[in-house]
Design a protein around this motif. Structure first.
Motif: not given
Length: 404
Positions: A12-17, A19-27, A59-61
């Motif tokens: 769940d990448w939305s659970s970690v940030d 530099a710019y917010g939730p890390a939803v782009e990572i996958p 960051f957390e991500a």
């Protein structure tokens, strides 16, 4: 502890940030770094660095992404394994120049994070006020107060935790980076060696691997990188590593030769006179960035300056003697200010002379340094230079003070 990652899509990448917010782009970025297109891969790695190590902060991500990059380094069939090493190094240490200047102890960072984990906001603020009050002088106290105005104690605590978590997440992959030193691609060996510079707690494994690489490596830039990595990652050295580094001091390649000097100077408690001389030769001779040498973006002179700053006090006499010889033979059109600054830095490692300390109270090494300054004949910036060390700020006043 295993480095193996769960599939990126299962996290769940939305659970970690980042530099710019939730890390939803990572996958999507992790898929892109395995693309058949080199341009797509390069863009994805660049985006990962920007998101995970923004202006040196982690960051957390950052920690969450590390296992996926370790998987790439571990896969001989993966493209651009060297780029994964580069991003992992950035995640581990953030701004490399700051890390090298401060030389943090990861075990101390972990202990501090654990100690502060349960602090209330009031306790964090009280600790911060005590830190401001403990500043050694008014200038530093003002700087700490300005930082307090712009910072937030709880956010600072979170960043401290993310920093060590990111470092530890990368550290898990040390056996993978050691294995990558056997890669057929020189770039993979180079950046795996660079990555191994940052984990002194794993000195036993890292030291053996880098010793072997230094002995066998044919590529001079890879060998040079391994020499410096050994000095940083293996502070206790050992006879085998010292022998391997010493064997590279005779290289016809100047970058390789100076890198061996940097490595040895970091390991040896009291480098001998010839090593100190070669260290200053690097400081003053490495005037251009070294292509593909990864430390400080190729700034070998900058690395020499940081290495010199870490030399033990026992080396002060040799430093003064080496610099005195350079002053005596200096071209008067050369950068005299830089040379004399290096001389006084060596003589006064603790900073400016305290008020009330006379020439007779100085150490013989400090006295010799000042007489060298006076006899140099290259004093164009002397007043500004002398005032920096709280010394009489003209040649005549200094000469009178030294004879008093």
């Amino acid at each position: 502890m295993s480095h193996r990652s769960v599939p990126a899509e299962d996290f769940d990448w939305s659970s970690v940030d980042h530099a710019y917010g939730p890390a939803v782009e990572i996958p999507a970025l992790l898929r892109s770094v395995r693309s058949d297109s080199q341009e797509v891969r390069q863009d994805a790695y660049g985006d990962l660095v920007d998101l995970l190590v923004h202006q040196g902060s982690r960051f957390e991500a950052s920690a969450a992404v590390a296992p996926h990059l370790i998987d790439i380094v571990a896969d001989p069939a993966a493209p651009d394994r060297f780029a994964a090493c580069q991003v992992l190094a950035a995640i581990a240490v953030g701004d490399e120049s700051s890390w090298l200047s401060d030389r943090p102890d990861p075990s101390d960072l972990r202990a501090d994070v654990q100690r502060r984990a349960r602090f209330s906001r009031e306790e964090l603020e009280a600790e911060h006020r005590a830190w401001v009050a403990a500043a050694p002088n008014e200038e530093e106290r003002s700087a700490r107060e300005r930082r307090a105005e712009w910072g937030d104690v709880e956010a600072d605590r979170d960043e401290q935790r993310w920093t060590i978590e990111a470092y530890d997440a990368v550290r898990v992959g040390v056996p993978v980076y050691v294995a990558a030193l056997q890669a057929s691609e020189a770039a993979v060996r180079l950046y795996a060696a660079h990555l191994l510079a940052w984990f002194p707690e794993d000195e036993g494994l890292v030291g053996r691997a880098l010793t072997d690489l230094i002995r066998r490596e044919a590529d001079p830039v890879v060998a040079a990188t391994a020499c410096v990595a050994a000095g940083l990652g293996c502070p206790n050295g050992g006879a085998a590593l010292v022998d391997a580094l010493s064997s590279r001091r005779g290289s016809v390649n100047r970058a390789e030769r100076w890198s061996a000097v940097l490595g040895l100077s970091s390991i040896l408690r009291h480098p001998d006179r010839s090593l100190v001389s070669d260290l200053y030769a690097c400081l003053f001779g490495a005037t251009e960035p070294v292509p593909y040498w990864p430390f400080l973006e190729g700034d070998m002179a900058g690395m020499a300056a940081l290495t010199i700053a870490e030399l033990a006090p026992e080396a002060a006499g040799d430093r003064i003697d080496v610099l005195a010889e350079r002053v005596a033979s200096a071209d008067h059109t050369a950068d005299a200010f830089t040379l004399l600054t290096a001389l006084l830095d060596a003589a006064f490692p603790a900073g400016p002379r305290p008020d009330g300390v006379g020439f007779a109270d100085l150490t013989p090494t400090q006295q010799r340094a000042l007489w060298t300054v006076l006899s140099s004949g290259i004093l164009p910036a002397l007043p500004r230079l002398l005032s920096r060390y709280n010394l009489p700020d003209s040649e005549q006043q200094l000469r009178t003070w030294c004879r008093a």
